[in-house]
Design an enzyme around this catalytic site. Structure first.
Site, mmCIF file in Angstrom:
data_model
loop_
_atom_site.group_PDB
_atom_site.id
_atom_site.type_symbol
_atom_site.label_atom_id
_atom_site.label_comp_id
_atom_site.label_asym_id
_atom_site.label_seq_id
_atom_site.Cartn_x
_atom_site.Cartn_y
_atom_site.Cartn_z
ATOM 1 N N SER A 37 0.843 -1.180 0.000
ATOM 2 C CA SER A 37 0.000 0.000 0.000
ATOM 3 C C SER A 37 0.888 1.242 0.000
ATOM 4 C CB SER A 37 -0.961 -0.015 1.187
ATOM 5 O OG SER A 37 -1.948 0.984 1.040
ATOM 6 N N ASN A 38 0.315 2.369 0.349
ATOM 7 C CA ASN A 38 1.097 3.604 0.382
ATOM 8 C C ASN A 38 0.546 4.526 1.469
ATOM 9 O OD1 ASN A 38 -0.952 5.511 -0.802
ATOM 10 N ND2 ASN A 38 -0.802 4.028 -2.464
ATOM 11 N N ASN A 39 1.251 5.626 1.677
ATOM 12 C CA ASN A 39 0.992 6.498 2.824
ATOM 13 C C ASN A 39 -0.200 7.445 2.687
ATOM 14 O OD1 ASN A 39 3.123 5.755 4.630
ATOM 15 N ND2 ASN A 39 4.548 6.644 3.163
ATOM 16 N N ALA A 104 -4.276 7.684 -4.237
ATOM 17 C CA ALA A 104 -2.941 7.190 -4.552
ATOM 18 C C ALA A 104 -3.089 5.709 -4.896
ATOM 19 C CB ALA A 104 -2.003 7.392 -3.367
#
Lengths: 226, 226
Positions: A37-39, A104
């Site tokens: 995943s991402n922030n 995102a």
């Protein structure tokens, strides 16, 4: 009656418009418990949804997994993966006047998802990744595309990458931010954007609370395109 | 005065004890925006921290990134990666009577972290992973180890894997749950555990709210080991 009042937009500047907004990260499973995943916290996308709703738009928010309440009067479609987000966006987009791609989306996903939790016997491991669908590119390529607003979250060469994405994906405007700056962008309360338009104009929205930046962005879109 | 009352434990059964508890996932960066993680919400670890505090223990909670408020009277040390969690645990453990390893520590991390956001030019990508430190094994191997309680979140062969982990890591008890079941475990409000003890005993804690399960678990630990 209180609910009705809360749901009442504060202006009618965008009355009659349907805004389709994506927010948050996507998660791409490796096995039943692990993922990539991402922030992204979703805060910026949710702030834009709230701002557009309060200016009178009908707002649909397609959201990856985040811990934020849905703004009053906004419809949320909850998704986890990029493919689920693609499907939700494509179902809604023919009816949308504006598409704001603030999520995102994970660019890559594991080539295979293990059915059972992978045991950690090996000292090292390799994960093979394949490309996810590019939702914004698909929307930009539609024959009757809505007004398309993209985001470019970069850590270097921000203007160059943003302008390249604006052109490649056939966008009307791109909102660039430098996520290498610690006090803005991913998972922070403030943001700072530079908007690059198709016609060559650019507008700087200086560092401020995400909701203030979101309101200014929505006003900028309204004033330039409607 | 209201705060004092809220901080007042509901019993003194664990008075004088220091419980060190880990909770939540860890995140292992791939580049400045992308990471590997897992579905742990932190709810179970936070519920155990709350239950132990309310029975009179001093509680330190070492927590990965989650969206839960710290229970009243509990000290939280916030970490992101497995290495940060290892460091925080090792700093606290010599003073701990009980160590409850409830966090879902990422077993692997990327061999290298890209300094800039990786551009998505390639059609496919490979991420090389290396092993993270095994915090529970390190604590179990300490000369003056605290009472060690582990968790085994499995999707298959739950009892076999749990008992194997109990022995390999020199634990006093392991709490096994089947995270393949949709209504319990990761990110849900309820849980169901089977506790396997070093002496061969096992105890089933049937499906219930996580705080109920946590209270029963803390009582079970108290009654068996103190």
């Amino acid at each position: 009656a209180i609910i009705d009042e809360l749901l009442q937009p504060v202006s009618q500047a965008l009355a009659g418009q349907h805004w389709l907004i994506t927010a948050g990260p996507t998660r791409e499973a490796i096995d039943p418990v692990r993922f990539l995943s991402n922030n992204s916290s979703g805060k910026m996308g949710y702030a834009i949804a709230k701002a557009a709703q309060r200016m009178g738009a009908k707002v649909t928010l397609v959201s990856g997994p985040v811990s934020i309440d849905v703004p009053a009067g906004v419809s949320r479609v909850a998704v986890v993966t990029a493919e689920q987000m693609e499907q939700a966006v494509m179902q809604q987009v023919s009816d949308a006047d504006v598409f704001v791609a603030c999520a995102a989306v994970a660019d890559y996903k594991p080539a295979a998802i293990a059915e059972q939790k992978i045991k950690k016997n090996a000292k090292t491991m390799e994960i093979k990744l394949i490309k996810n669908p590019d939702i914004l590119q698909q929307v930009g390529a539609l024959k009757n595309k809505p007004l398309c607003i993209g985001f470019a979250a970069e850590t270097e060469n921000v203007e160059y990458y943003a302008k390249d994405k604006l052109q490649r994906k056939n966008l009307d405007m791109i909102c660039a931010n430098n996520v290498a700056k610690k006090d803005i962008g991913f998972d922070s309360e403030e943001n700072e954007l530079v908007l690059y338009c198709k016609n060559g104009d650019s507008v700087a929205l200086d560092q401020n609370a995400k909701y203030t930046i979101a309101s200014d962005l929505v006003s900028e879109i309204k004033n330039r395109f409607f």
